[in-house]
Motif scaffolding. Sequence first.
Motif, PDB file in Angstrom:
ATOM      1  N   GLN A 166       0.842  -1.218   0.008  1.00 55.32           N
ATOM      2  CA  GLN A 166       0.053   0.108  -0.071  1.00 55.32           C
ATOM      3  C   GLN A 166       0.984   1.250  -0.100  1.00 55.32           C
ATOM      4  O   GLN A 166       0.568   2.261  -0.759  1.00 55.32           O
ATOM      5  N   LYS A 169       2.589   1.759  -3.448  1.00 47.00           N
ATOM      6  CA  LYS A 169       1.563   2.225  -4.349  1.00 47.00           C
ATOM      7  C   LYS A 169       1.437   3.765  -4.049  1.00 47.00           C
ATOM      8  O   LYS A 169       1.094   4.569  -4.996  1.00 47.00           O
ATOM      9  N   GLN A 170       1.103   4.040  -2.818  1.00 49.01           N
ATOM     10  CA  GLN A 170       1.297   5.576  -2.432  1.00 49.01           C
ATOM     11  C   GLN A 170       2.260   6.495  -3.020  1.00 49.01           C
ATOM     12  O   GLN A 170       2.162   7.667  -3.378  1.00 49.01           O
ATOM     13  N   ASN A 269      -1.783   8.955  10.041  1.00 48.34           N
ATOM     14  CA  ASN A 269      -2.417  10.034   9.221  1.00 48.34           C
ATOM     15  C   ASN A 269      -2.872   9.121   7.941  1.00 48.34           C
ATOM     16  O   ASN A 269      -3.925   9.530   7.482  1.00 48.34           O
ATOM     17  N   TYR A 270      -2.141   8.365   7.321  1.00 46.14           N
ATOM     18  CA  TYR A 270      -2.692   7.689   6.184  1.00 46.14           C
ATOM     19  C   TYR A 270      -3.871   6.955   6.768  1.00 46.14           C
ATOM     20  O   TYR A 270      -4.782   6.697   5.869  1.00 46.14           O
ATOM     21  N   ASN A 273      -6.932   8.927   6.827  1.00 44.60           N
ATOM     22  CA  ASN A 273      -7.587   9.470   5.717  1.00 44.60           C
ATOM     23  C   ASN A 273      -7.693   8.336   4.621  1.00 44.60           C
ATOM     24  O   ASN A 273      -8.151   8.472   3.714  1.00 44.60           O
ATOM     25  N   ARG A 274      -7.874   7.020   5.192  1.00 46.71           N
ATOM     26  CA  ARG A 274      -8.342   6.011   4.604  1.00 46.71           C
ATOM     27  C   ARG A 274      -7.357   5.545   3.263  1.00 46.71           C
ATOM     28  O   ARG A 274      -7.954   5.138   2.457  1.00 46.71           O
ATOM     29  N   LYS A 275      -6.065   6.137   3.486  1.00 48.49           N
ATOM     30  CA  LYS A 275      -5.223   5.693   2.334  1.00 48.49           C
ATOM     31  C   LYS A 275      -4.288   4.195   2.581  1.00 48.49           C
ATOM     32  O   LYS A 275      -3.608   3.612   1.930  1.00 48.49           O
ATOM     33  N   ILE A 276      -4.466   3.761   3.868  1.00 48.44           N
ATOM     34  CA  ILE A 276      -3.820   2.480   4.284  1.00 48.44           C
ATOM     35  C   ILE A 276      -5.033   1.954   4.967  1.00 48.44           C
ATOM     36  O   ILE A 276      -5.692   2.213   5.863  1.00 48.44           O
ATOM     37  N   LYS A 277      -5.206   0.501   4.440  1.00 49.08           N
ATOM     38  CA  LYS A 277      -6.154  -0.296   5.412  1.00 49.08           C
ATOM     39  C   LYS A 277      -5.410  -1.319   5.934  1.00 49.08           C
ATOM     40  O   LYS A 277      -4.463  -1.983   5.730  1.00 49.08           O
TER      41      LYS A 277
END
Length: 313
Positions: A166, A169-170, A269-270, A273-277
């Motif tokens: 993840q 990919k970010q 923070n990721y 902000n729902r950037k990492i599950k």
Amino acid sequence: MKAAIIQQYGTADQLEVVANIPTPTIQADEVLVENYAISINPIDYKARQGLMQHLFKWQFPVILGWDLAGKVVAIGSAVTNFKVGDAVFARPDIDPRGKNGSYAEYTAVKADKLALKPQNISYAAASAVPLAGQTALQMLRKLEIKSGQKVLIQAGAGGVGMYAIQLAKQAGAHVVTTASQANHDFVISLGADQVIDYHKNNIQDVLTDFDAVLDTVGDVAGGISILKKGGRFLTIAASLSKEQQHSPGKVVMSGWVAPNSQDLTTLANYIANRKIKIVLDSTFPFTTAGMRAAHIRSETHHARGKIVVQIKN
Ligand SMILES: NC(=O)c1ccc[n+]([C@@H]2O[C@H](COP(=O)([O-])OP(=O)(O)OC[C@H]3O[C@@H](n4cnc5c(N)ncnc54)[C@H](OP(=O)(O)O)[C@@H]3O)[C@@H](O)[C@H]2O)c1
């Protein structure tokens, strides 16, 4: 307090939850965390087997465990950035005496290892982040991952691999990973662009010209061989020979996680902000049977995501 202890090195049967362990006292730069959930990492069963004795001279009974999420119940006199009642998570330092692991109702944690728990996740999910998440973040940083680069992340369905896919990919990388067939959909759901079934193919037979390899399985020769000139290889699962460290035209490293509040806050923070599950493989109760079962699950080497133990609801 209640804690899961071992009285000697050995199998998972050594783990026992007992009630008469002294609650840790805190230093000026520490907080006392009441643990609501903890997570299991492969280092736990390696330590339980006695494989860390060359690094740590612990005194029995030993309390293992290096991932926790819970509430601050006391703060040291020098701590200014946390207060009683804060919901936090951390990968605490490894105690040189072996007494302050997270398999306990309370753990003393240096304030500079703590971060506030994201409000949008449970304590169980939060406990699954600090060790594996910071490992992924820090090792990808050492690999200097950049947008458009081809990156191999070994064992994408594991704890470190799940976060590394993840995060890579970010960063805009093209991410290839390895997994058993049953986990291909899972790693693609995390963002992987291509999956190699390692039971059917060696990476060196199907991959070439990679910018970076994050090795979590100890395949040093295979990982180095698929790098292009100037490519970077990092292992967290093997020691490197002199020849491997000096591979011509390639950067070859090993790495060890160095927990800190700043990197854990970046991950928080990721997550916020729902950037990492965060995916949990399984959750066990904080009992002798539960702790033993959690270790046995980890020792299969086939956890999909993280293994968690719930201490308090
Ligand atoms: N140096 C450090 O600071 C540091 C930090 C964290 C972890 N580590 C080490 O890194 C390793 C990985 O940790 P982890 O927490 O990610 O482990 P983990 O969660 O137990 O990894 C389990 C995963 O490994 C996959 N797997 C097993 N054998 C594989 C193989 N040969 N090729 C590809 N995938 C394979 C399995 O996938 P399938 O079920 O799909 O086969 C499973 O999903 C461990 O040795 C750990 O001790 C080191």
